[in-house]
Design an enzyme around this catalytic site. Structure first.
Site, PDB file in Angstrom:
ATOM      1  N   LYS A 182      57.088  27.317  65.772  1.00 29.40           N
ATOM      2  CA  LYS A 182      58.489  27.780  66.007  1.00 29.40           C
ATOM      3  C   LYS A 182      58.232  28.870  67.119  1.00 29.40           C
ATOM      4  CE  LYS A 182      62.648  28.479  64.056  1.00 29.40           C
ATOM      5  NZ  LYS A 182      63.367  27.611  63.357  1.00 29.40           N
ATOM      6  N   GLY A 192      80.323  28.912  60.346  1.00 30.85           N
ATOM      7  CA  GLY A 192      79.699  28.612  61.644  1.00 30.85           C
ATOM      8  C   GLY A 192      79.448  27.331  61.884  1.00 30.85           C
ATOM      9  N   ASN A 193      78.490  26.905  62.606  1.00 23.10           N
ATOM     10  CA  ASN A 193      78.509  25.399  62.798  1.00 23.10           C
ATOM     11  C   ASN A 193      78.269  24.480  61.556  1.00 23.10           C
ATOM     12  OD1 ASN A 193      78.273  25.990  65.903  1.00 23.10           O
ATOM     13  ND2 ASN A 193      76.315  26.635  65.788  1.00 23.10           N
ATOM     14  N   VAL A 194      77.182  25.207  60.795  1.00 24.20           N
ATOM     15  CA  VAL A 194      77.032  24.344  59.687  1.00 24.20           C
ATOM     16  C   VAL A 194      78.094  24.332  58.597  1.00 24.20           C
ATOM     17  CG1 VAL A 194      75.374  23.833  57.695  1.00 24.20           C
ATOM     18  CG2 VAL A 194      74.390  24.547  59.933  1.00 24.20           C
TER      19      VAL A 194
HETATM   20  P1  NAD Z   1      76.196  29.793  63.243  1.00 21.93           P
HETATM   21  O1  NAD Z   1      75.679  31.264  63.830  1.00 21.93           O
HETATM   22  O2  NAD Z   1      76.973  28.634  63.885  1.00 21.93           O
HETATM   23  O3  NAD Z   1      77.237  30.411  61.792  1.00 21.93           O
HETATM   24  C1  NAD Z   1      76.708  31.468  61.083  1.00 21.93           C
HETATM   25  C2  NAD Z   1      78.077  31.951  60.701  1.00 21.93           C
HETATM   26  O4  NAD Z   1      77.769  32.778  59.628  1.00 21.93           O
HETATM   27  C3  NAD Z   1      78.900  32.837  61.613  1.00 21.93           C
HETATM   28  O5  NAD Z   1      80.033  32.051  61.538  1.00 21.93           O
HETATM   29  C4  NAD Z   1      78.840  34.032  61.267  1.00 21.93           C
HETATM   30  O6  NAD Z   1      79.961  34.788  61.791  1.00 21.93           O
HETATM   31  C5  NAD Z   1      78.674  33.919  59.811  1.00 21.93           C
HETATM   32  N1  NAD Z   1      78.048  35.321  59.123  1.00 21.93           N
HETATM   33  C6  NAD Z   1      77.109  35.808  59.745  1.00 21.93           C
HETATM   34  N2  NAD Z   1      76.739  36.944  58.738  1.00 21.93           N
HETATM   35  C7  NAD Z   1      77.585  36.635  57.693  1.00 21.93           C
HETATM   36  C8  NAD Z   1      77.767  37.470  56.342  1.00 21.93           C
HETATM   37  N3  NAD Z   1      77.151  38.642  56.188  1.00 21.93           N
HETATM   38  N4  NAD Z   1      78.504  37.163  55.782  1.00 21.93           N
HETATM   39  C9  NAD Z   1      79.440  35.901  56.046  1.00 21.93           C
HETATM   40  N5  NAD Z   1      79.473  35.373  57.083  1.00 21.93           N
HETATM   41  C10 NAD Z   1      78.297  35.689  58.081  1.00 21.93           C
HETATM   42  O7  NAD Z   1      74.797  29.482  62.268  1.00 21.93           O
HETATM   43  P2  NAD Z   1      74.705  28.064  61.932  1.00 21.93           P
HETATM   44  O8  NAD Z   1      73.951  27.062  63.128  1.00 21.93           O
HETATM   45  O9  NAD Z   1      75.886  27.403  61.263  1.00 21.93           O
HETATM   46  O10 NAD Z   1      73.456  28.271  60.983  1.00 21.93           O
HETATM   47  C11 NAD Z   1      73.623  28.821  59.718  1.00 21.93           C
HETATM   48  C12 NAD Z   1      72.470  28.975  58.872  1.00 21.93           C
HETATM   49  O11 NAD Z   1      71.961  27.600  58.645  1.00 21.93           O
HETATM   50  C13 NAD Z   1      71.366  29.784  59.255  1.00 21.93           C
HETATM   51  O12 NAD Z   1      70.734  30.297  58.422  1.00 21.93           O
HETATM   52  C14 NAD Z   1      70.541  28.613  60.135  1.00 21.93           C
HETATM   53  O13 NAD Z   1      69.410  29.339  60.385  1.00 21.93           O
HETATM   54  C15 NAD Z   1      70.710  27.493  59.144  1.00 21.93           C
HETATM   55  N6  NAD Z   1      70.347  26.067  59.736  1.00 21.93           N
HETATM   56  C16 NAD Z   1      71.069  25.626  60.630  1.00 21.93           C
HETATM   57  C17 NAD Z   1      70.906  24.449  61.176  1.00 21.93           C
HETATM   58  C18 NAD Z   1      71.629  23.824  62.159  1.00 21.93           C
HETATM   59  O14 NAD Z   1      71.580  22.672  62.498  1.00 21.93           O
HETATM   60  N7  NAD Z   1      72.635  24.806  62.973  1.00 21.93           N
HETATM   61  C19 NAD Z   1      69.837  23.493  60.715  1.00 21.93           C
HETATM   62  C20 NAD Z   1      69.020  24.219  59.479  1.00 21.93           C
HETATM   63  C21 NAD Z   1      69.326  25.528  59.231  1.00 21.93           C
END
Ligand code: NAD
Length: 349
Positions: free
Chosen positions: A79, A181-183
């Protein structure tokens, strides 16, 4: 550019990276290359100190070793982090400097997107090093991993529901999703498609409003999500949310979501177990994203079929973990870490 080795107990290589002219301070950590070149994303966020950034990169790179092994990938764990606010401090010069730093590891570490990074940023880094994935263009480009991550999390939700509730689908069950968010957004769509009712929260009110309009989801305040009465809690935002304060509030049978590092401590895995809540280990549930990225790193020809086969294998790994946990009466997280350690030992032997 100054690249200074940092001595640590458990990691193979760790460097502090500084390029004053480019405004870059960061770290690169290679936890393990036992299964192959280390792979894991580049995160940019504000850290209060060097020590905090170093702690994050060490923890995250170790997690990638486990995640990659659980996903059956010939990749180790690494990382990188950049200290600073991505909205204000991210410049092409800074990204290029990080690209040059990554290049000095000569392929022992591959980078990709993590928090604060986009596919466009990876394209800038690709100007300095070949050891970057998550690109949106090029022969093996894998683009945004989130839909594949969400698919893997959806499979994990169904697997845990089969185990705990004896149900083959989610029809009529309620899932509380934290973070759209994205996931979380992709996951919510899949859950809705499988007949689940949704309770949702996000700090972004617009996303919540869209989920209410699109799926008739019930909106709930951020801090109320832990006490929401549902069958499944799916954390898809931040880490550390399963802790001594929140676990007593949970009113669900299953926790399965996409967020990284959901358990604040190992003890919290035991707390969930004691409350009779089945926890799908996050580093297995969310392995879809790195599978998608791995197809690019490994230059896989038939990527759709390869990714689908790896997702099926990931689902089988989750099934094996939950079955072993039930048989042993142990928390699934501890079982998952043991199974992964055994896989790594078998490769090393
Ligand atoms: P993202 O930033 O697109 O989405 C996160 C969402 O959570 C946002 O909409 C944000 O407004 C919201 N948020 C933040 N704090 C919050 C809270 N306290 N309460 C409620 N909502 C809150 O991120 P992502 O890419 O969707 O990733 C989400 C999680 O999944 C992260 O922990 C990331 O490390 C993990 N992850 C993502 C991927 C991927 O492919 N994107 C892969 C593995 C793990």
């Amino acid at each position: 550019m100054q690249i200074t080795p940092v001595e640590t107990a458990e990691h193979e290589e760790v460097y502090r990276v500084e390029d004053r002219e480019a405004g870059l301070t960061g770290f690169i950590a290679v936890h393990s290359t036992r299964l192959g070149p280390a792979a894991g994303g580049l995160r940019m966020r504000v850290y209060r100190s060097d020590a905090e950034a170093l702690d994050d990169v060490l923890r995250l790179s170790r997690g990638m070793t486990f995640k990659n092994a659980a996903a059956g990938l010939p990749l180790g764990g690494g990382k990188a982090v950049i200290m600073g606010d991505p909205a204000r401090a991210k410049t092409p010069a800074l990204l290029r400097a990080m690209g040059r730093a990554v290049d000095t590891l000569a392929g022992r570490y591959w980078t990709a997107e993590d928090m604060g990074m986009t596919t466009a940023d990876m394209a800038v880094i690709a100007g300095e090093t070949a050891f970057v994935a998550g690109l949106s263009g090029g022969d093996f480009a894998s683009g945004d991993p989130s839909p594949v991550t969400a698919r893997g999390v959806f499979n994990a939700v169904r697997c845990a529901v089969r185990h705990r509730l004896g149900r083959a689908d989610l029809d009529g069950l309620t899932v509380a999703v934290q973070g759209l968010g994205n996931v979380g957004w992709h996951l919510a769509g899949l859950l809705h498609g499988d007949g689940a009712r949704l309770i949702v929260t996000d700090i972004d009110a617009g996303r919540v409003a869209r989920a209410v309009a699109e799926w008739s989801a019930e909106a709930i305040a951020e801090d109320m999500i832990y006490g929401a009465g549902a069958d499944v809690f799916a954390p898809c935002a931040i880490g550390g949310i399963l802790n001594a304060r929140t676990i007593p509030d949970l009113r669900v049978a299953v926790v399965a979501g996409g967020a990284n590092n959901q358990l604040a401590t190992d003890e919290d895995g035991i707390r969930l177990q004691e409350r009779g809540i089945l926890y799908a280990p996050d580093f297995v549930a969310n392995g879809g994203g790195i599978i998608n990225v791995a197809a690019e790193i490994l230059r896989v020809g038939n990527r759709a079929a390869w990714v689908a086969a790896k997702l099926t294998a990931l689902d089988q790994t989750m099934e094996a973990i939950l079955r072993a946990a039930a048989a042993e009466g142990t928390g699934p997280n501890a079982v998952a870490e043991r199974i992964v350690a055994e896989r790594m030992a078998a490769v090393a032997a």
